[in-house]
Every structure is written in structure tokens, then in C-alpha cells.
Design an enzyme around this catalytic site. Structure first.
Site, PDB file in Angstrom:
ATOM      1  N   TYR A  33       0.953  -1.157  -0.101  1.00 23.51           N
ATOM      2  CA  TYR A  33      -0.094   0.020   0.168  1.00 23.51           C
ATOM      3  C   TYR A  33       0.820   1.135  -0.017  1.00 23.51           C
ATOM      4  O   TYR A  33       2.204   1.125   0.318  1.00 23.51           O
ATOM      5  CB  TYR A  33      -0.869  -0.019   1.107  1.00 23.51           C
ATOM      6  CG  TYR A  33      -0.354   0.546   2.550  1.00 23.51           C
ATOM      7  CD1 TYR A  33      -0.748   1.757   3.100  1.00 23.51           C
ATOM      8  CD2 TYR A  33       0.471  -0.490   3.219  1.00 23.51           C
ATOM      9  CE1 TYR A  33       0.103   2.097   4.408  1.00 23.51           C
ATOM     10  CE2 TYR A  33       1.034  -0.210   4.432  1.00 23.51           C
ATOM     11  CZ  TYR A  33       0.851   1.247   4.747  1.00 23.51           C
ATOM     12  OH  TYR A  33       1.318   1.455   6.112  1.00 23.51           O
ATOM     13  N   LYS A 151       6.483  -2.092   1.910  1.00 22.96           N
ATOM     14  CA  LYS A 151       5.450  -1.322   2.540  1.00 22.96           C
ATOM     15  C   LYS A 151       4.231  -2.144   2.270  1.00 22.96           C
ATOM     16  O   LYS A 151       3.145  -2.171   1.592  1.00 22.96           O
ATOM     17  CB  LYS A 151       5.095   0.091   1.827  1.00 22.96           C
ATOM     18  CG  LYS A 151       4.203   0.909   2.895  1.00 22.96           C
ATOM     19  CD  LYS A 151       4.094   2.138   2.477  1.00 22.96           C
ATOM     20  CE  LYS A 151       3.231   3.185   3.207  1.00 22.96           C
ATOM     21  NZ  LYS A 151       3.601   3.527   4.592  1.00 22.96           N
ATOM     22  N   GLU A 183      12.180   2.575  14.307  1.00 31.25           N
ATOM     23  CA  GLU A 183      11.227   3.564  13.721  1.00 31.25           C
ATOM     24  C   GLU A 183       9.934   3.539  14.513  1.00 31.25           C
ATOM     25  O   GLU A 183       9.952   2.679  15.366  1.00 31.25           O
ATOM     26  CB  GLU A 183      10.714   3.289  12.108  1.00 31.25           C
ATOM     27  CG  GLU A 183      10.380   1.973  12.146  1.00 31.25           C
ATOM     28  CD  GLU A 183      10.175   1.585  10.501  1.00 31.25           C
ATOM     29  OE1 GLU A 183      10.219   2.667   9.604  1.00 31.25           O
ATOM     30  OE2 GLU A 183      10.252   0.439  10.169  1.00 31.25           O
ATOM     31  N   LEU A 207      11.402   1.285   6.971  1.00 36.22           N
ATOM     32  CA  LEU A 207      10.592   1.624   5.686  1.00 36.22           C
ATOM     33  C   LEU A 207      11.471   2.931   5.245  1.00 36.22           C
ATOM     34  O   LEU A 207      11.923   3.716   5.880  1.00 36.22           O
ATOM     35  CB  LEU A 207       9.182   2.189   5.894  1.00 36.22           C
ATOM     36  CG  LEU A 207       8.544   2.517   4.885  1.00 36.22           C
ATOM     37  CD1 LEU A 207       8.226   1.389   3.850  1.00 36.22           C
ATOM     38  CD2 LEU A 207       6.957   3.250   5.122  1.00 36.22           C
TER      39      LEU A 207
END
Length: 287
Positions: A33, A151, A183, A207
Site C-alpha cells: 500500500y 510497505k 522507527e 521503511l
């Protein structure tokens, strides 16, 4: 007002949108996504999101059912039909529903992917009160799978992390692996010491944020030093400032980590300035 969504080539009222119960995103989280922000009715960093989408699909041996130009037109049409001035466009591509449930997936060239897009109207997205107050975060163990650079729709643990933060009276959580921050649950994480921004280097562990790339570029142009390296929660607690970046939060100051206030407990000047620069420059380049 009924929201218009896009499903497999059709613009539909949201209550008419349907996909198969055999879709592999539903059964296996076998999908990717992207989320693109909309400011002033225009798309922010669309090219970066499209490029990362292409990479995610490639890493999973999945193909896109549309070209980049077609994808741009779908985004713009949804923004137009739904009257979005400030908000988000969510895009999801899955491996589709090739047949009965099976761990082994078929040849991507013979399987038709599923593509879904919808908008979220968020007035005041750029002028967020949270940016003036700053975020409080907690640290949690990073228990996600190893390919965080893709992702995917595997978002259960990040969702659990946000709930842990909410239960602790905080706004979000930073994940820690082998003693170092990876993260946030849905964002990249940074600390500032003096005139230096410190953030984890790109790898499979995090990411590759589109907003991250833009903010680090703007920071360098503003004569701020950038260090891409590991740092611990203890080092973060001693930082002058901290912030997160994401497509929906832009640059968001962090004012507290595990109950320890950073500086005087209010958003720092450098993070606030980076947010201003990012919004200004992104609006200029929006399409």
C-alpha cells in the site's frame, strides 16, 4: 455525502465496493500500500510514492494492474470527485484472488491483481494542533518481520504498538531492536543534538520513507548536519529535540520519550522549522 472509491477499474459509491473473500490480502496480508497526502487539492510527493510502490511490488514478485500515469489520473479523479482539499489517498494492490486458499501463490503473469483506492478528508491536516503541542512517545520491542522496507499490509504489530502507547497515556511508540531505535509504528524517527539530525540508516530494518528523503534533503540545504546511524532510547532521551516524519504527519515534533521531557518539554525550534520548510516546498512541487 457518499464517498467515491476505486476498485479494479471502477469508480463506485463506497457501500457498493466489494472484493473477493479469497483475496490474498485478506487471507495472507499479501498486498502492498501507499498513502499520499493532499494539500490544496494537489498530491504531495506522488512520484516518490509511485516509485516506492513499484519497488514493493517487485520485491514481492507482484505486478501492477495500472501504469504510473494511470495511477496518477485515478488519484486526481478521486480527489476531484470527493472534493478533497486536505486529506489522504490510500492505495492498495494485492496479489488478487487466484482461487481457493493456498500458501503457494501462482505465476504473477497469470494472476490479476486487486487494486483499491479511497480518500480520507482531513481538514486542517497541515495546520495540526498536535504539531504545536508535540508528541509523547514510549519505547517498545520491535517484533515485526524482517522486511520492513517493503510497505506491506502486515500492520497488526504497529497497530498494537499504537494501542500500547494509548494505554500508557502517550501518542505513539518507537520500536527498539538489539538496543537501538528502528522507527515509529507508522513513521520514521529522528533525534537532534545541536545542529545535527540523527536517524537510522536505510536498510531492510526500516521503511524507506518518502517524507524522510525530502526532509533530509531540506535539512542539508538549511545547513543542518545529518548522521544516518543507530541510536539508543537512552541517547534519544538526552537529545535536544526529536521528531517523526510520515506522509500524513509531515514533520511532527516529539517532546517526551518514556516519560522524560526533551528540552523544556515543548516542540524544538529546529523541528518546527523543518516542518515549515517541508510544507512550503512540498506545496510548491505538488501536482
Amino acid at each position: 455525502m457518499t464517498r467515491t472509491v476505486y476498485v479494479n477499474g471502477e469508480y463506485l459509491p463506497e457501500h457498493e465496493a466489494k472484493i473477493s473473500i479469497f483475496d490474498r490480502a485478506f487471507l495472507m496480508a499479501d498486498g502492498v500500500y501507499e498513502v499520499t497526502s493532499v494539500l490544496d487539492g494537489k498530491l504531495i510527493d506522488f512520484a516518490g510514492h509511485a516509485k516506492r510502490l513499484e519497488r514493493s511490488l517487485s520485491e514481492l514478485d507482484m505486478r501492477s494492474p495500472v501504469t504510473t500515469d494511470e495511477l496518477l489520473e485515478i488519484h486526481r479523479e478521486l480527489v476531484r470527485q470527493n472534493g478533497i482539499e486536505e486529506g489522504l489517498v490510500y492505495l492498495q494492490i494485492t496479489r488478487g484472488a487466484p482461487g481457493d486458499r493456498d500458501f503457494v501463490f501462482p505465476d504473477p503473469e497469470t494472476t490479476e491483481p486487486t487494486i483499491v483506492l479511497f480518500t480520507q478528508n482531513k481538514p486542517g491536516l497541515a495546520d495540526s494542533p498536535a504539531a504545536k503541542k508535540g508528541m509523547k512517545i514510549i519505547s517498545i520491542e520491535d517484533q515485526r518481520w524482517g522486511r520492513r522496507d517493503i510497505k506491506t499490509t502486515q500492520l497488526l504489530y504497529p497497530s498494537m504498538g499504537k494501542m500500547m502507547a494509548k494505554k500508557a497515556g502517550a501518542d505513539d511508540a518507537w520500536m527498539v531492536e538489539d538496543g537501538f531505535v528502528t522507527e515509529g509504528t507508522s513513521n520514521n524517527a529522528y533525534i537532534i543534538k545541536g545542529n545535527t539530525i540523527i536517524t537510522r540508516a536505510l536498510s531492510n530494518d526500516i521503511l524507506h520513507g518518502i517524507t524522510r528523503a525530502a526532509v533530509l534533503r531540506f535539512a542539508a540545504e538549511a545547513q543542518m548536519k545529518v548522521e544516518e546511524r543507530n541510536y539508543s532510547i537512552d541517547e534519544a532521551k538526552e537529545a535536544d529535540e526529536a521528531f517523526i516524519t510520515s506522509a500524513s504527519a509531515f514533520v511532527m515534533p516529539v517532546v517526551e520519550i518514556d516519560g522524560v521531557a526533551l528540552g523544556d518539554g515543548t516542540p524544538g525550534a529546529r523541528a518546527a522549522r523543518l516542518r515549515e520548510i517541508y510544507l512550503e516546498e512540498s506545496r510548491k512541487a505538488a501536482i
